[in-house]
Scaffold this motif. Structure first.
Motif, mmCIF file in Angstrom:
data_model
loop_
_atom_site.group_PDB
_atom_site.id
_atom_site.type_symbol
_atom_site.label_atom_id
_atom_site.label_comp_id
_atom_site.label_asym_id
_atom_site.label_seq_id
_atom_site.Cartn_x
_atom_site.Cartn_y
_atom_site.Cartn_z
ATOM 1 N N CYS A 73 -17.168 81.729 74.494
ATOM 2 C CA CYS A 73 -17.493 80.433 75.112
ATOM 3 C C CYS A 73 -16.975 80.360 76.551
ATOM 4 O O CYS A 73 -15.865 80.779 76.856
ATOM 5 C CB CYS A 73 -16.884 79.312 74.279
ATOM 6 S SG CYS A 73 -17.236 77.668 74.943
ATOM 7 N N GLU A 92 -14.667 68.813 76.488
ATOM 8 C CA GLU A 92 -15.915 69.413 75.998
ATOM 9 C C GLU A 92 -15.711 70.131 74.654
ATOM 10 O O GLU A 92 -16.645 70.338 73.889
ATOM 11 C CB GLU A 92 -16.447 70.472 76.980
ATOM 12 C CG GLU A 92 -16.773 69.968 78.368
ATOM 13 C CD GLU A 92 -15.575 69.983 79.319
ATOM 14 O OE1 GLU A 92 -14.420 70.029 78.827
ATOM 15 O OE2 GLU A 92 -15.793 69.944 80.540
ATOM 16 N N CYS A 93 -14.461 70.560 74.394
ATOM 17 C CA CYS A 93 -14.237 71.563 73.353
ATOM 18 C C CYS A 93 -14.421 71.040 71.921
ATOM 19 O O CYS A 93 -15.187 71.608 71.143
ATOM 20 C CB CYS A 93 -12.843 72.158 73.535
ATOM 21 S SG CYS A 93 -12.666 73.750 72.738
ATOM 22 N N GLN A 139 -17.920 70.202 70.840
ATOM 23 C CA GLN A 139 -18.760 71.407 70.771
ATOM 24 C C GLN A 139 -18.497 72.213 69.486
ATOM 25 O O GLN A 139 -19.424 72.685 68.846
ATOM 26 C CB GLN A 139 -18.485 72.291 72.001
ATOM 27 C CG GLN A 139 -19.058 73.703 71.896
ATOM 28 C CD GLN A 139 -20.588 73.727 71.799
ATOM 29 O OE1 GLN A 139 -21.276 73.012 72.514
ATOM 30 N NE2 GLN A 139 -21.124 74.542 70.892
ATOM 31 N N TRP A 140 -17.227 72.360 69.088
ATOM 32 C CA TRP A 140 -16.907 73.342 68.054
ATOM 33 C C TRP A 140 -16.340 72.778 66.760
ATOM 34 O O TRP A 140 -16.448 73.425 65.699
ATOM 35 C CB TRP A 140 -15.907 74.375 68.611
ATOM 36 C CG TRP A 140 -16.442 75.184 69.742
ATOM 37 C CD1 TRP A 140 -15.941 75.245 71.016
ATOM 38 C CD2 TRP A 140 -17.579 76.064 69.715
ATOM 39 N NE1 TRP A 140 -16.682 76.102 71.781
ATOM 40 C CE2 TRP A 140 -17.696 76.621 71.017
ATOM 41 C CE3 TRP A 140 -18.494 76.428 68.739
ATOM 42 C CZ2 TRP A 140 -18.708 77.514 71.343
ATOM 43 C CZ3 TRP A 140 -19.503 77.326 69.066
ATOM 44 C CH2 TRP A 140 -19.592 77.850 70.349
ATOM 45 N N THR A 189 -21.927 82.247 77.241
ATOM 46 C CA THR A 189 -22.707 81.029 77.138
ATOM 47 C C THR A 189 -23.059 80.496 78.519
ATOM 48 O O THR A 189 -22.395 80.772 79.488
ATOM 49 C CB THR A 189 -21.887 79.958 76.411
ATOM 50 O OG1 THR A 189 -20.723 79.711 77.155
ATOM 51 C CG2 THR A 189 -21.547 80.373 75.009
ATOM 52 N N HIS A 210 -24.486 74.059 79.528
ATOM 53 C CA HIS A 210 -25.074 73.476 78.324
ATOM 54 C C HIS A 210 -24.217 73.740 77.099
ATOM 55 O O HIS A 210 -23.622 74.796 76.971
ATOM 56 C CB HIS A 210 -26.463 74.079 78.078
ATOM 57 C CG HIS A 210 -27.441 73.735 79.160
ATOM 58 N ND1 HIS A 210 -27.761 74.595 80.174
ATOM 59 C CD2 HIS A 210 -28.139 72.596 79.399
ATOM 60 C CE1 HIS A 210 -28.638 74.008 80.984
ATOM 61 N NE2 HIS A 210 -28.869 72.799 80.545
ATOM 62 N N ALA A 211 -24.219 72.739 76.191
ATOM 63 C CA ALA A 211 -23.570 72.951 74.907
ATOM 64 C C ALA A 211 -24.390 73.964 74.119
ATOM 65 O O ALA A 211 -25.588 74.101 74.322
ATOM 66 C CB ALA A 211 -23.481 71.633 74.165
ATOM 67 N N ILE A 236 -18.055 77.299 78.369
ATOM 68 C CA ILE A 236 -18.636 75.992 78.702
ATOM 69 C C ILE A 236 -17.872 75.275 79.810
ATOM 70 O O ILE A 236 -18.469 74.699 80.707
ATOM 71 C CB ILE A 236 -18.736 75.120 77.423
ATOM 72 C CG1 ILE A 236 -19.869 75.638 76.558
ATOM 73 C CG2 ILE A 236 -18.931 73.649 77.762
ATOM 74 C CD1 ILE A 236 -19.966 74.993 75.198
ATOM 75 N N CYS A 237 -16.543 75.320 79.747
ATOM 76 C CA CYS A 237 -15.791 74.601 80.784
ATOM 77 C C CYS A 237 -15.013 75.575 81.679
ATOM 78 O O CYS A 237 -13.985 75.207 82.250
ATOM 79 C CB CYS A 237 -14.885 73.538 80.175
ATOM 80 S SG CYS A 237 -13.617 74.167 79.096
#
Ligand code: SF4
Length: 210
Positions: A24, A113-114, A117-118, A2, A6-7, A26-27
């Motif tokens: 993933c 963030e997690c 997002q999910w 990813t 961005h998400a 993302i972070c």
């Protein structure tokens, strides 16, 4: 992989969605050991466990609750590892799926963030969940605040919230973290083992035989 900035738009298909979670990043920039999401998801599960985030032992093995905290949690549930790790029975979705690193006093909080997002996407693929265990302050703040902000705001501490557990059942059960770090809490709050744990065992057993 990813785009880390961005998400993602979660897939409608569970297999694809789990692939997105697995890939993933993302972070990634904040994760000292890199991304390794640890979740256990199945559409048939009736019990959902939402904890904090993996520790190093869970990160290294990729197996959720594979540590002394998990041993205590299974004892509370009166559940052996075979049942606990059967995703058709027990789903496991922490507030942060990857090990977040160490702070001054233990592991850092789950990455913020997690869950946004999910979680909604995964929850929507698990329509049979009847009881969700909210383990620790992060899961409780996220779910109980959203569920009933007025009431959740009345609790100053995790202890107060767990003491009022019957206000949240049967949908949610707020629990302290079963970490060995909390031994003093367990000793100071014997009502937890004598009142909450028996209800949890009974409820869990009735869910599993359905
Ligand atoms: S903690 Fe969550 S958002 Fe961050 S990389 Fe892992 S799966 Fe992605």
């Amino acid at each position: 992989m990813t785009d880390a900035s961005h998400a993602l738009i979660p897939s409608q298909d569970l297999t694809e969605l789990l692939g997105q979670v697995r890939d993933c990043s993302i972070c990634e920039a904040h994760l000292p050991l890199g991304p390794r999401p640890v979740v256990q998801i199945d559409p048939n599960a009736r019990l959902l466990i939402i904890g904090q985030a993996p520790g190093t032992r869970v990160h290294n093995t990729g197996v959720p609750w594979n540590d002394p905290s998990g041993d205590r949690l299974r004892k509370w549930l009166e559940m052996d590892r075979e049942v606990f790790y059967d995703p058709r029975k027990v789903a496991i979705m922490p507030m942060g799926f990857c090990y977040p690193g160490k702070g001054k006093s233990g592991d850092l909080p789950p990455r913020k963030e997690c869950a946004p997002q999910w979680h909604d996407a995964l929850l929507s693929r698990m329509p049979n969940i009847e009881l969700t265990l909210l383990i620790g302050q992060y899961a409780q703040a996220y779910y109980l605040s959203a569920d009933d902000s007025e009431r959740a705001g009345n609790y100053r501490t995790l202890t107060e919230r767990v003491m009022d557990w019957q206000a949240f059942t049967p949908k949610f059960l707020p629990l302290p973290h079963p970490s060995p770090r909390n031994l003093r809490w367990f000793k100071n709050n014997p009502w937890f083992e004598s009142e909450v744990v028996p209800w949890l065992r009974q409820q869990t057993q009735s869910l599993l035989v359905k």
